[in-house]
Motif scaffolding. Structure first.
Motif, PDB file in Angstrom:
ATOM      1  N   HIS A 189       0.888  -1.116  -0.073  1.00 28.63           N
ATOM      2  CA  HIS A 189      -0.031  -0.228   0.002  1.00 28.63           C
ATOM      3  C   HIS A 189       0.834   1.292   0.011  1.00 28.63           C
ATOM      4  O   HIS A 189       0.389   2.151  -0.777  1.00 28.63           O
ATOM      5  CB  HIS A 189      -0.782  -0.043   1.228  1.00 28.63           C
ATOM      6  CG  HIS A 189      -2.196   0.876   1.062  1.00 28.63           C
ATOM      7  ND1 HIS A 189      -3.226   0.187   0.024  1.00 28.63           N
ATOM      8  CD2 HIS A 189      -2.507   1.874   1.528  1.00 28.63           C
ATOM      9  CE1 HIS A 189      -4.188   1.245   0.314  1.00 28.63           C
ATOM     10  NE2 HIS A 189      -3.899   2.260   1.126  1.00 28.63           N
ATOM     11  N   ARG A 197       1.169   4.119  -2.887  1.00 30.29           N
ATOM     12  CA  ARG A 197       1.209   5.672  -2.350  1.00 30.29           C
ATOM     13  C   ARG A 197       2.262   6.526  -2.760  1.00 30.29           C
ATOM     14  O   ARG A 197       2.042   7.504  -3.403  1.00 30.29           O
ATOM     15  CB  ARG A 197       0.919   5.655  -0.900  1.00 30.29           C
ATOM     16  CG  ARG A 197      -0.476   5.405  -0.485  1.00 30.29           C
ATOM     17  CD  ARG A 197      -0.615   5.529   1.132  1.00 30.29           C
ATOM     18  NE  ARG A 197      -0.473   6.533   1.761  1.00 30.29           N
ATOM     19  CZ  ARG A 197      -1.573   7.180   2.299  1.00 30.29           C
ATOM     20  NH1 ARG A 197      -2.519   6.423   2.489  1.00 30.29           N
ATOM     21  NH2 ARG A 197      -1.480   8.454   2.900  1.00 30.29           N
ATOM     22  N   THR A 226      -9.351   4.553  -2.543  1.00 34.63           N
ATOM     23  CA  THR A 226      -9.342   3.556  -3.730  1.00 34.63           C
ATOM     24  C   THR A 226     -10.833   3.000  -4.213  1.00 34.63           C
ATOM     25  O   THR A 226     -11.776   3.272  -3.700  1.00 34.63           O
ATOM     26  CB  THR A 226      -9.112   2.167  -2.774  1.00 34.63           C
ATOM     27  OG1 THR A 226      -9.816   1.929  -1.547  1.00 34.63           O
ATOM     28  CG2 THR A 226      -7.516   2.255  -2.360  1.00 34.63           C
ATOM     29  N   SER A 267     -11.783  -3.763  -6.579  1.00 32.29           N
ATOM     30  CA  SER A 267     -11.235  -4.705  -5.693  1.00 32.29           C
ATOM     31  C   SER A 267     -10.392  -5.501  -6.370  1.00 32.29           C
ATOM     32  O   SER A 267     -10.608  -5.764  -7.549  1.00 32.29           O
ATOM     33  CB  SER A 267     -12.282  -5.318  -4.788  1.00 32.29           C
ATOM     34  OG  SER A 267     -13.270  -6.135  -5.624  1.00 32.29           O
ATOM     35  N   GLN A 292      -8.472  -3.148  -8.452  1.00 33.42           N
ATOM     36  CA  GLN A 292      -8.134  -2.117  -7.269  1.00 33.42           C
ATOM     37  C   GLN A 292      -7.465  -1.016  -7.772  1.00 33.42           C
ATOM     38  O   GLN A 292      -6.366  -1.235  -8.253  1.00 33.42           O
ATOM     39  CB  GLN A 292      -7.870  -2.633  -6.171  1.00 33.42           C
ATOM     40  CG  GLN A 292      -7.997  -1.605  -4.983  1.00 33.42           C
ATOM     41  CD  GLN A 292      -7.530  -2.247  -3.516  1.00 33.42           C
ATOM     42  OE1 GLN A 292      -6.341  -2.264  -3.523  1.00 33.42           O
ATOM     43  NE2 GLN A 292      -8.395  -2.508  -2.535  1.00 33.42           N
ATOM     44  N   LEU A 349      -5.704   2.903  -6.703  1.00 26.51           N
ATOM     45  CA  LEU A 349      -5.529   4.006  -5.550  1.00 26.51           C
ATOM     46  C   LEU A 349      -5.395   5.063  -6.323  1.00 26.51           C
ATOM     47  O   LEU A 349      -4.953   5.447  -7.299  1.00 26.51           O
ATOM     48  CB  LEU A 349      -4.174   3.757  -4.774  1.00 26.51           C
ATOM     49  CG  LEU A 349      -3.724   4.831  -4.089  1.00 26.51           C
ATOM     50  CD1 LEU A 349      -4.697   4.457  -2.527  1.00 26.51           C
ATOM     51  CD2 LEU A 349      -2.352   4.681  -3.522  1.00 26.51           C
ATOM     52  N   HIS A 350      -6.390   6.191  -5.800  1.00 24.38           N
ATOM     53  CA  HIS A 350      -6.526   7.459  -6.389  1.00 24.38           C
ATOM     54  C   HIS A 350      -5.976   8.611  -5.610  1.00 24.38           C
ATOM     55  O   HIS A 350      -6.113   8.561  -4.195  1.00 24.38           O
ATOM     56  CB  HIS A 350      -7.819   7.889  -6.914  1.00 24.38           C
ATOM     57  CG  HIS A 350      -8.526   6.852  -7.525  1.00 24.38           C
ATOM     58  ND1 HIS A 350      -8.192   6.952  -8.829  1.00 24.38           N
ATOM     59  CD2 HIS A 350      -9.290   5.929  -7.091  1.00 24.38           C
ATOM     60  CE1 HIS A 350      -8.965   5.663  -9.461  1.00 24.38           C
ATOM     61  NE2 HIS A 350      -9.607   5.005  -8.292  1.00 24.38           N
ATOM     62  N   SER A 383      -4.081   8.219 -10.489  1.00 24.49           N
ATOM     63  CA  SER A 383      -4.653   6.865 -10.398  1.00 24.49           C
ATOM     64  C   SER A 383      -3.672   5.842 -10.619  1.00 24.49           C
ATOM     65  O   SER A 383      -3.096   5.705 -11.753  1.00 24.49           O
ATOM     66  CB  SER A 383      -5.908   6.660 -11.235  1.00 24.49           C
ATOM     67  OG  SER A 383      -6.766   7.710 -11.163  1.00 24.49           O
ATOM     68  N   ALA A 435      -3.263  -1.023  -8.176  1.00 26.27           N
ATOM     69  CA  ALA A 435      -2.656  -1.829  -7.002  1.00 26.27           C
ATOM     70  C   ALA A 435      -2.296  -3.191  -7.398  1.00 26.27           C
ATOM     71  O   ALA A 435      -1.612  -3.910  -6.627  1.00 26.27           O
ATOM     72  CB  ALA A 435      -3.663  -1.757  -5.869  1.00 26.27           C
TER      73      ALA A 435
END
Ligand SMILES: Nc1nc2c(ncn2[C@@H]2O[C@H](COP(=O)(O)OP(=O)(O)OP(=O)(O)O)[C@@H](O)[C@H]2O)c(=O)[nH]1
Length: 428
Positions: A44, A48, A142, A145, A149, A151-152, A202, A205
């Motif tokens: 994660h 990021r 996020t 899934s 999935q 991440l924004h 964006s 993941a």
């Protein structure tokens, strides 16, 4: 003697392995879930960091366009140059970058954009509204899934100074070329300091979490191999240092517990157990079974005349002589003092009588080293159907005492009488 200890070792090892397997499974479950959580956390963080880096890149392009490109391009008359717009430069440059990173995306969305394609909708609009309401200057969220999935990472797009209003104040004040290209519908009426939209990076993941799964599988494989090696070593050590010594010492103890210490003959308890076992077996197979009771004659006198040690040696020597005459399945037992018994499986009264005569000859035929000639009285009995071991011994004992009464140094059969050498034969 060997199959029972083997079974005991196997079941002890089996129980231990069951406990170990249970403990290992729980340990793997707990450590696995902690490790997986840590890996996911790291993944994660990685995602990021990537998003933050892409955002910084876009902002750098924006800043460069604002400071070095926009004003220079807008000074020229002619068609509107989109490259003069920081947002256009940033989005276009990031598209080049994203050729190397498929599925990565950079967008600049606004509530009231110059280009209708850049209008914020759904969660993007909510993010912009949240920026407008004040508070945090960056937001992570996020969507999707599993493999889908994303991440924004969003930052507010703010009208930083009057220079921005040149294109976004009003259609009248905007460059004619801009109005000509995009029309008068959107992108006007902005105010300095106002949040009008958001930059959104964006990042998928998927790659990071695929790495988590692969690392986790490696961890599970390594842990399983470790536990299996641990089991193997533990089992080996357990056998070598604990179970095998226990089995050996149990066997030694069992031998000690079943043997007479002086003569090595079976002790009373062991002899009676074997007698009962043979009676059961012969009962099933219908085979004959006989016993011989042996009592040394005037043994007290030997002790008194030559001493206890010589008496002991006489007992040992008698046993050796008797054992030499016995077959592999015959059992010699010391029932107490100078009294012995011989168990003769698969032997009828005639065979037992002959064996008794042989044993008497073995004991008395050759003088003992210090005690001289030793004689014995023997009683012989064949097992009768339904008779217990104790009852059989009682009849053999009665025959023995008849031999004593009749003058010793002889064999007496419970019935009938058998002739022996050197003593006389006495009827039972
Ligand atoms: N040296 C020695 N003597 C023992 C042992 N066990 C018993 N005795 C002796 O054996 C003797 C047995 O004596 P008795 O029961 O009177 O029998 P016996 O002298 O053989 O006489 P009969 O049986 O009637 O012929 C006793 O003096 C016991 O002390 C032993 O382990 N070693």
């Amino acid at each position: 003697m060997t199959s029972k200890p083997d079974g005991w070792m196997k079941s002890t090892r089996g129980r231990l392995n069951m406990v170990l397997a249970g403990v290992s499974a729980v340990a793997m479950l707990v450590s696995g879930s902690v490790f997986h959580a840590a890996l996911s956390q790291d993944a994660h963080e990685d995602v990021r960091r990537e998003a933050v880096l892409q955002m910084a890149t876009a902002q750098a392009v924006r800043a460069y366009t604002s400071e070095h490109v926009r004003d220079a391009l807008l000074q020229h008359d002619g068609p509107f140059p989109p490259a003069a717009v920081p947002s256009f430069s940033a989005v276009t440059t990031m598209k080049y970058l994203q050729q190397a990173y498929p599925d990565y995306r950079y967008q600049e969305l606004a509530i009231n954009p110059t280009q209708p394609d850049n209008r914020a909708r759904g969660w993007e609009l909510q993010v912009i509204e949240a920026f407008r309401a004040g508070g945090a200057e960056e937001r992570f969220l996020t969507t999707g899934s599993g493999a889908a999935q994303m991440l924004h990472y969003a930052r507010p797009l703010r009208v930083v100074n009057e220079a921005c209003l040149r294109c976004h104040g009003s259609p009248e004040a905007a460059p004619a070329a801009l109005v000509a290209k995009y029309g008068r519908q959107g992108g006007f009426g902005w105010r300095v300091g106002e949040v009008v939209g958001a930059q959104i990076v964006s990042v998928p993941a998927r790659t990071a979490f695929a790495r988590v799964d692969s690392t986790f599988l490696h961890y599970l494989g390594a842990s399983a191999a470790l536990f299996l090696s641990f089991f193997a070593v533990l089992n080996w050590m357990l056998s070598r240092t604990v179970l095998q010594p226990i089995v050996s010492s149990n066997q030694r103890l069992a031998k000690l517990a079943s043997r007479d210490g002086l003569t090595g003959a079976a002790n009373r308890r062991r002899f009676l157990a074997q007698l009962d076992g043979e009676i059961r077996r012969c009962g099933t197979q219908g085979a004959p079974l006989s016993v011989i009771m042996i009592d040394l004659d005037h043994f007290k006198r030997i002790n008194d005349e030559h001493g206890h040690a010589v008496g002991d040696e006489v007992l040992r020597s008698c046993c050796r002589r008797v054992k030499r005459r016995l077959g592999p399945s015959d059992v010699l037992g010391r029932l107490g003092g100078e009294e012995f018994a011989v168990l003769l499986p698969a032997t009828d009264e005639s065979g037992a009588g002959q064996m008794a005569a042989l044993l008497l000859l073995a004991i008395s035929g050759k003088p003992m080293q210090q005690a001289g000639q030793v004689t014995a009285s023997l009683g012989v009995a064949r097992h009768r159907a339904g008779e217990t071991g104790a009852q059989l011994l009682e009849r053999a004992d009665a025959a023995l005492y008849r031999a004593k009464r009749e003058g010793r140094n002889r064999v007496v059969r419970a019935a009938p009488l058998i002739p022996v050498v050197p003593g006389a034969c006495v009827a039972g």
